[in-house]
Scaffold this active site. Sequence first.
Site, PDB file in Angstrom:
ATOM      1  N   ARG A  67     -26.943   8.168  -6.219  1.00  0.00           N
ATOM      2  CA  ARG A  67     -26.133   7.032  -5.739  1.00  0.00           C
ATOM      3  C   ARG A  67     -24.781   7.493  -5.165  1.00  0.00           C
ATOM      4  O   ARG A  67     -24.104   8.333  -5.742  1.00  0.00           O
ATOM      5  CB  ARG A  67     -25.902   6.064  -6.900  1.00  0.00           C
ATOM      6  CG  ARG A  67     -25.044   4.843  -6.559  1.00  0.00           C
ATOM      7  CD  ARG A  67     -23.598   5.042  -6.916  1.00  0.00           C
ATOM      8  NE  ARG A  67     -22.809   3.834  -6.726  1.00  0.00           N
ATOM      9  CZ  ARG A  67     -21.486   3.808  -6.700  1.00  0.00           C
ATOM     10  NH1 ARG A  67     -20.809   4.927  -6.824  1.00  0.00           N
ATOM     11  NH2 ARG A  67     -20.837   2.683  -6.544  1.00  0.00           N
ATOM     12  N   THR A 127     -10.532   1.368  -3.963  1.00  0.00           N
ATOM     13  CA  THR A 127     -11.168   1.638  -5.252  1.00  0.00           C
ATOM     14  C   THR A 127     -11.810   0.351  -5.731  1.00  0.00           C
ATOM     15  O   THR A 127     -11.220  -0.721  -5.602  1.00  0.00           O
ATOM     16  CB  THR A 127     -10.158   2.147  -6.300  1.00  0.00           C
ATOM     17  OG1 THR A 127     -10.824   2.175  -7.578  1.00  0.00           O
ATOM     18  CG2 THR A 127      -8.921   1.276  -6.405  1.00  0.00           C
ATOM     19  N   THR A 167     -10.830   6.020 -10.000  1.00  0.00           N
ATOM     20  CA  THR A 167     -10.881   6.669  -8.686  1.00  0.00           C
ATOM     21  C   THR A 167      -9.444   6.898  -8.213  1.00  0.00           C
ATOM     22  O   THR A 167      -8.563   6.104  -8.540  1.00  0.00           O
ATOM     23  CB  THR A 167     -11.601   5.729  -7.696  1.00  0.00           C
ATOM     24  OG1 THR A 167     -12.969   5.668  -8.065  1.00  0.00           O
ATOM     25  CG2 THR A 167     -11.497   6.208  -6.248  1.00  0.00           C
TER      26      THR A 167
HETATM   27  N1  ASP Z   1     -15.407   2.959  -5.584  1.00  0.00           N
HETATM   28  C1  ASP Z   1     -15.936   3.883  -6.533  1.00  0.00           C
HETATM   29  C2  ASP Z   1     -17.437   3.932  -6.375  1.00  0.00           C
HETATM   30  O1  ASP Z   1     -18.053   2.899  -6.232  1.00  0.00           O
HETATM   31  C3  ASP Z   1     -15.632   3.554  -7.961  1.00  0.00           C
HETATM   32  C4  ASP Z   1     -14.237   3.046  -8.225  1.00  0.00           C
HETATM   33  O2  ASP Z   1     -13.385   3.081  -7.364  1.00  0.00           O
HETATM   34  O3  ASP Z   1     -13.974   2.602  -9.363  1.00  0.00           O
HETATM   35  O4  ASP Z   1     -17.990   4.987  -6.444  1.00  0.00           O
END
Ligand code: ASP
Length: 336
Positions: free
Chosen positions: A231, A254, A203
């Site tokens: 989702r 993230t 992310t």
């Molecule tokens: N936070 C992001 C999500 O849950 C994924 C990530 O940051 O790795 O969609």
Amino acid sequence: MRYIIILSLLTFFGCGNNTENESKKEVPFGIVIHGGAGTILKKNMTPEMEEAYRTKLTEAIQVGHSILKNGGTSAEAVEKTIHVMENSPLFNAGKGAVLTAEATVALDASFMDGATQNAGAIAGVQHIKNPISAAIAVMNHSPHVMLSGKGAEQFAVTQGLDTVPMQYFITERRRKALEKLQSKTAFHSPEEQSFLKNSRYGTVGCVALDKNGNIAAGTSTGGMTNKKWGRIGDAPIIGAGTYANNNSCGVSATGWGEFFIRSVVAYDIAAQVEYKKTPIKEAAKNTLDKVAALGGDGGVIVLDKNGNVAMEFNTAGMYRAHMNKQGELDVKIYKN
Ligand code: ASP
């Protein structure tokens, strides 16, 4: 002759003082970015991959830094910096986004302006080339804060934003990751959860402070591999994945989105800074401890109104970079 020399010396020192006074008046500015947190270990990385990440993070942050240096807004710096990472297949945002259970992409992004508390977000889009620009357009040109799916895409078209066929986003690396996950684990099994814990990163996010003292924050992601049922994670949720307030700080997160939503991560950090005057590093640690207590992990970048920066995470690594007013660059991947 003597008078000329004395006059020159007086002028010289006089100018020196003026310059000093002017620079004292100068406000701080700065920029910080992340390219995702997760199980990023040196032993799993080739020198070429490491170099590719460092180069792209450097390129991205330099774009934003030069906008700020030339008097541009933090909003523009965040948008243009995130474009560099969205356009790179290295990160889980825009091109290179992770795949859903149906082998499609569903992109989420959000943006917040710390001066006005205006915000915009989009979720589950499949054709908008730069989701962060769509989030900013929602903020600037719609009466809403969050748009999703087909409606968000129709809106983006009315705004003249670039759209692309979904194939543009899909890379071999993400296809393989999905195949591996689906062939080895059952949906929502403990094995799948542990696979995701170890393979989730990418992310992107950016927080910037401009010369006018305005903070802006943005986050863009493809979410989590094998996601189903539309989702949506924390990234497009204002207060969870992104938050900005000139009175406190800007935050981009993230990590395991479900836990970040439940812990209202970005706002939780800003609230400590605003109400308790907690230093940002301490506030970020406190909040990540709450996430960990629930069983989640991830990281955050934070920048406050004085230009202080925090890049905290409770995973093995987080792609991250910071550049201050002086242009001093700090690019890191692993702990320490
Ligand atoms: N936070 C992001 C999500 O849950 C994924 C990530 O940051 O790795 O969609």
